[in-house]
Design an enzyme around this catalytic site. Structure first.
Site, PDB file in Angstrom:
ATOM      1  N   ASN A 235     -29.361  -6.543  35.195  1.00 23.73           N
ATOM      2  CA  ASN A 235     -30.009  -7.519  34.313  1.00 23.73           C
ATOM      3  C   ASN A 235     -30.933  -8.605  35.139  1.00 23.73           C
ATOM      4  O   ASN A 235     -31.819  -8.369  35.315  1.00 23.73           O
ATOM      5  CB  ASN A 235     -29.202  -8.347  33.252  1.00 23.73           C
ATOM      6  CG  ASN A 235     -29.690  -9.047  32.119  1.00 23.73           C
ATOM      7  OD1 ASN A 235     -30.756  -9.595  32.333  1.00 23.73           O
ATOM      8  ND2 ASN A 235     -29.184  -9.086  30.823  1.00 23.73           N
ATOM      9  N   ASP A 236     -29.932  -9.551  35.657  1.00 23.93           N
ATOM     10  CA  ASP A 236     -30.612 -10.661  36.511  1.00 23.93           C
ATOM     11  C   ASP A 236     -31.370 -10.215  37.728  1.00 23.93           C
ATOM     12  O   ASP A 236     -32.549 -10.652  38.075  1.00 23.93           O
ATOM     13  CB  ASP A 236     -29.729 -11.818  36.819  1.00 23.93           C
ATOM     14  CG  ASP A 236     -29.214 -12.671  35.756  1.00 23.93           C
ATOM     15  OD1 ASP A 236     -29.902 -12.709  34.623  1.00 23.93           O
ATOM     16  OD2 ASP A 236     -27.890 -12.635  36.000  1.00 23.93           O
TER      17      ASP A 236
END
Length: 462
Positions: free
Chosen positions: A388-389
């Site tokens: 994700n990040d």
């Protein structure tokens, strides 16, 4: 003669540990490095058992039996998703051993009136770092195991309180060194250090746990160095120094990989609930576009260049074997498959490397961030599994984003992106991901293991 044999054995063990660290620097030789380290530890333990100062074997034998019975299942049957907390727990046990040795030696010197300032300083540093590491590692374990909340736990004046406790613990240590033999002062130092360990980890969020675990490893190494000085044991000094320095270097390297200062990791509360809304920060806008396994598999089957991007979600689903099988199916159809590795993906350094190596993915297909980022522009489709990040383009394009400046995998440069995700939630930073609403991104929702298996079945018949 026995003393000479012990020292030569310690020298050989030290050389094995240094060789192990060097071998662990490359995936091809990492297994050999672990073998070097294990053999070196066996040599060091065997040599220590020759020490003439051993007057009773009962507790030593009991400890060996208990340690073996407890350690074998921890090493053999632990899941990859639980490996970070297992390491944190190991740090806690190691630091507890150092602390108990320090307390025991202090009590022995106190009873016999043999405490000197130098010995008290060694024992003090040993117990100080050991106590801090014990409670800090247990807190890290609790957060990683989700016994405690993974988000930062904050209160007003927290950093000042931590600083004050550290100063008080250091003052107690100095007072004990100047005038040795005050158990209340020594005990107060140990309690204050243990409290610092708890408060040190509380304000740190899950995204920073890899840095915290490696830093606690460094503290455990420093405790071992102090133990070596207190016991006049050469191998403890050497191994503790290697452990402490390597842990600190690794912590700094991971901080750089996140484009954040070391102080910001420790005191910045990264992962706390955002104080501004997404619109004010220029966050992601738009809708995620869902796709089916059939449509996604068709694109994968006829792609020439595919990059797999694993993240923590891959470890949670234990889907490493399925992603390898999907990659092999694409290669059989003439496609080129590579695996992009972000340095802080997962919950510990090298988490994705170990996970994929366990599934049998060849080492030469695991490409580091700096090298793979140059290839995304020529990639037909990138498959993001549980990351994700570390793939959020806001880190490059949105100066108002909390993760702005963090080096990321440039997945957004690919011609098309397929994201396998359980739901629509954010990453550990709490930031919405611009990649997921990009027009060229398709979302395949569901458990990663089941989704990858379904993709593989569809690629076979495409």
């Amino acid at each position: 003669m026995t003393h000479t044999i012990i020292q030569l054995a310690y020298l050989g063990a030290a050389l094995l540990f240094i060789s192990a660290l060097r071998a662990l620097g490359h995936p091809d030789t990492a297994r050999r490095g672990m073998q070097f380290a294990a053999f070196g530890m066996a040599v060091a333990v065997a040599a220590t058992l020759l020490d003439a100062r051993i007057v009773s074997w009962q507790w030593i034998v009991a400890g060996l039996i208990v340690g073996t019975v407890a350690g074998y299942p921890l090493g053999m049957h632990i899941k990859m998703t639980a490996m970070p907390q297992r390491i944190a727990l190991s740090h806690a046990f190691g630091a507890l051993a150092a602390s108990l040795v320090g307390i025991g030696e202090y009590a022995h010197g106190l009873v016999h009136g043999t405490l000197t300032s130098f010995q008290t300083a060694s024992l003090g540093f040993e117990v100080l770092f050991g106590s801090l590491t014990v409670t800090g590692s247990l807190m890290a374990f609790g957060k990683l195991q989700e016994i405690l909340p993974g988000r930062p736990l904050l209160f007003r004046g927290q950093n000042w309180l931590n600083l004050g406790l550290i100063v008080l613990a250091a003052a107690a240590l100095v007072a004990e060194i100047v005038t040795p033999g005050h158990p209340l002062v020594f005990g107060s130092m140990a309690v204050l250090a243990a409290l610092v360990g708890v408060l040190f980890v509380l304000p740190i969020g899950g995204a920073d746990m890899p840095v915290v675990v490696s830093l606690l490893n460094s503290y455990a190494g420093l405790a071992a160095v102090a133990t070596g000085f207190a016991l006049d044991n050469t191998i403890l000094i050497v191994v503790g120094a290697l452990d402490g320095l390597s842990g600190f270097i690794l912590s700094m390297a991971m901080s750089r990989a996140m484009n954040r200062s070391f102080a910001n990791v420790l005191f910045g509360a990264f992962g706390a609930a955002p104080t501004v809304d997404a619109a004010a920060a220029g966050g992601a806008s738009g809708e995620m576009v869902a796709t089916s396994a059939e449509d996604a598999a068709l694109r994968l089957a006829y792609a020439s260049r595919v990059v797999m991007v694993p993240g923590y979600g891959l470890a949670v689903s234990q889907a490493q074997h399925q992603i390898r099988e999907l990659g092999e199916l694409i290669e059989k159809r003439g496609g080129e498959v590579r695996y992009a590795i972000h340095p802080v993906a997962g919950r510990m350094p090298g988490h994705m490397n170990v996970l994929l190596a366990e599934a049998g993915v060849p080492y030469d297909k695991l490409i580091d961030m700096e090298e793979i980022n140059e290839k995304f522009a020529d990639t037909d489709i990138s498959v993001v599994v549980g990351a994700n990040d570390v793939v959020n383009p806001a880190a490059r394009t949105n100066a108002a984003s909390p993760i702005y400046g963090m080096p990321i995998l440039k997945v957004a440069d690919s011609k098309a992106v397929l994201v396998l995700k359980r739901g629509r939630g954010t990453g550990f930073s709490g930031v919405e991901n611009d990649l997921f609403v990009d027009p060229k991104t398709s979302m395949l929702f569901g458990d990663a293991r089941a989704s990858l298996a379904e993709l593989g079945s569809e690629v076979k018949i495409a």
